[in-house]
Design a protein around this motif. Structure first.
Motif, short mmCIF file in Angstrom:
data_model
loop_
_atom_site.label_atom_id
_atom_site.label_comp_id
_atom_site.label_asym_id
_atom_site.label_seq_id
_atom_site.Cartn_x
_atom_site.Cartn_y
_atom_site.Cartn_z
N VAL A 120 0.89 -0.82 -0.65
CA VAL A 120 -0.21 0.01 0.13
C VAL A 120 0.81 1.19 -0.22
O VAL A 120 0.35 2.01 -0.74
CB VAL A 120 -1.00 0.12 1.16
CG1 VAL A 120 -1.85 1.68 1.29
CG2 VAL A 120 -1.82 -0.86 1.10
N HIS A 124 1.04 3.91 -3.70
CA HIS A 124 0.64 5.26 -3.00
C HIS A 124 1.64 6.33 -3.16
O HIS A 124 1.09 7.76 -2.48
CB HIS A 124 -0.21 5.63 -1.77
CG HIS A 124 -1.74 4.69 -1.90
ND1 HIS A 124 -2.57 5.13 -3.38
CD2 HIS A 124 -2.04 3.20 -1.82
CE1 HIS A 124 -3.53 4.24 -3.25
NE2 HIS A 124 -3.46 3.78 -2.41
N GLN A 269 1.08 15.22 -3.56
CA GLN A 269 0.56 14.23 -3.36
C GLN A 269 -1.34 14.36 -2.77
O GLN A 269 -1.73 15.92 -1.97
CB GLN A 269 0.72 13.56 -1.88
CG GLN A 269 2.14 12.17 -2.77
CD GLN A 269 1.83 11.41 -2.17
OE1 GLN A 269 1.94 11.02 -0.68
NE2 GLN A 269 1.51 10.29 -3.37
N ASN A 272 -6.44 11.47 -0.92
CA ASN A 272 -6.35 10.26 -1.18
C ASN A 272 -4.99 9.11 -0.86
O ASN A 272 -4.72 8.01 -0.42
CB ASN A 272 -7.07 10.01 -2.14
CG ASN A 272 -8.51 10.81 -2.28
OD1 ASN A 272 -9.36 10.57 -1.21
ND2 ASN A 272 -9.16 10.97 -3.21
N SER A 273 -4.14 9.16 -1.43
CA SER A 273 -3.07 9.39 -1.23
C SER A 273 -2.51 9.74 -0.69
O SER A 273 -1.85 8.34 0.84
CB SER A 273 -1.63 9.13 -2.63
OG SER A 273 -2.39 9.69 -3.93
N SER A 276 -4.08 6.99 2.37
CA SER A 276 -3.87 5.58 2.12
C SER A 276 -1.96 4.98 2.65
O SER A 276 -2.08 4.00 2.69
CB SER A 276 -3.47 5.25 0.60
OG SER A 276 -4.91 5.31 0.37
N GLU A 277 -1.41 6.41 2.20
CA GLU A 277 0.33 5.71 2.86
C GLU A 277 -0.07 5.27 3.80
O GLU A 277 0.41 5.03 5.37
CB GLU A 277 1.29 7.35 2.95
CG GLU A 277 1.25 6.89 1.28
CD GLU A 277 2.14 8.02 0.54
OE1 GLU A 277 2.57 8.89 1.66
OE2 GLU A 277 2.16 8.57 -0.70
#
Length: 334
Positions: A120, A124, A269, A272-273, A276-277
């Motif tokens: 993940v 991302h 970034q 959402n990214s 996710s990270e």
């Protein structure tokens, strides 16, 4: 043409993971053999340098690293980097069958969590802009933000080596793996600079005359030697099935952080990214905790001794109970 290039990168990345995963086991077996005839690597010995099986593991690892390096030429990092997690599976499976290092169900769950979290994070992670010269990399490496990271990394490494290793090195694998991973993040940027220098030189733009090229080569050499030394100590002291995933997670995480600081890719970034990270880091942390808990449980089980009280009558007092000492398959009743 693009599909064909990605296929080559995919094959090389998978082959790299197989070789690197196998190298952990070969070196572990070599270290165990060397420990029989001399001082173990965990105790500061270097008799493993005379063990052919350890060298076979080294050659296997080098082949895997070269294959991984070449894979980045044919395929994007988003495709190649997550496949490095396959080395964890290869190492764990081989350790289970060849080293008899049993990986319990919770250990498997920890490995899966580490792999999922790492994938993940990598998927991302911000895209990296490839520099066009060694001089450009030098400008990026000497920017204040990255210099702060370098100073902090070196300071933590020195603290781990000088203070924490003598006291906790034999009981906490994060000491050895922390040194390996921190130095590894510096190795990656140095190797990237060297790779760019070689590529540009082969294309007719000579980079050999630049002193920065030789500086990066020196840094990479020092970092690689340090990594190998402490990785050997970690493998010789702890379970390879646990060392492999934790090392992969720490190395991948610190490499992404170092790359992001150096190339300033985090600014592009979206929310959402970033979310996710963060989820990826939490998953990785959870997997690491599970792996540590599994290792602690394995160590207690390896002691082979378990003591408890068994009462003949639940209404009787402690003085009427029997103390049973079980050791292996035998027991003695007191």
């Amino acid at each position: 043409m693009g599909v064909s290039q990605n296929s080559k990168g995919l094959i090389l990345a998978v082959a790299s993971s197989v070789f690197i995963g196998a190298s952990f086991i070969l070196k572990k077996k070599g270290l165990k053999r060397a420990g029989v005839h001399g001082t173990r690597a965990g105790g500061g010995g270097y008799t493993y340098l005379l063990e052919p099986l350890w060298w076979a593991g080294m050659v296997t690892m080098i082949i895997g690293e070269v294959a991984n390096f070449v894979a980045y030429i044919y395929a994007p990092a988003v495709l190649v980097t997550p496949l490095g997690a396959l080395s964890i599976i290869v190492s764990a499976v081989l350790a289970h069958f060849l080293l008899k290092e049993k990986l319990q169900k919770m250990g498997i769950l920890g490995c899966i969590s580490c792999i999922v979290g790492s994938v993940v994070i990598v998927i991302h992670a911000p895209q990296e802009q490839t520099p066009n010269s060694v001089q450009e990399i030098w400008d990026l490496a000497t920017q204040p933000a990255f210099l702060v990271y370098v100073v902090a990394t070196i300071s933590v490494v020195l603290a781990l080596i000088l203070h924490f290793e003598p006291h906790y090195g034999q009981t906490n694998m994060l000491v050895y793996l922390g040194i390996c991973s921190l130095m590894g993040s510096l190795t990656v940027v140095s190797i990237k600079a060297i790779g760019i220098a070689i590529k540009l030189t082969l294309e007719g733009v000579n980079q050999i005359t630049f002193p920065q090229t030789w500086f990066f080569l020196t840094v990479a050499t020092i970092c690689v030697i340090t990594q190998l030394n402490y990785l050997n100590k970690a493998l010789d002291t702890f379970n390879a099935a646990v060392v492999s995933p934790v090392y992969y997670v720490m190395f991948t995480t610190l490499t992404i952080i170092a790359s992001a600081i150096m190339f300033k890719d985090w600014s592009g970034q979206n929310a959402n990214s970033v979310a996710s990270e963060v989820c990826g880091f939490i998953t990785v942390l959870s997997g690491t905790i599970i792996l540590h808990a599994t290792r602690d449980q394995e160590q207690s089980n390896m002691q082979g001794t378990l003591t408890w009280y068994i009462g003949e009558d639940s209404m009787k007092g402690l003085e009427d109970e029997h103390l049973i000492l079980i050791h292996g398959s035998e027991y003695v009743e007191h």
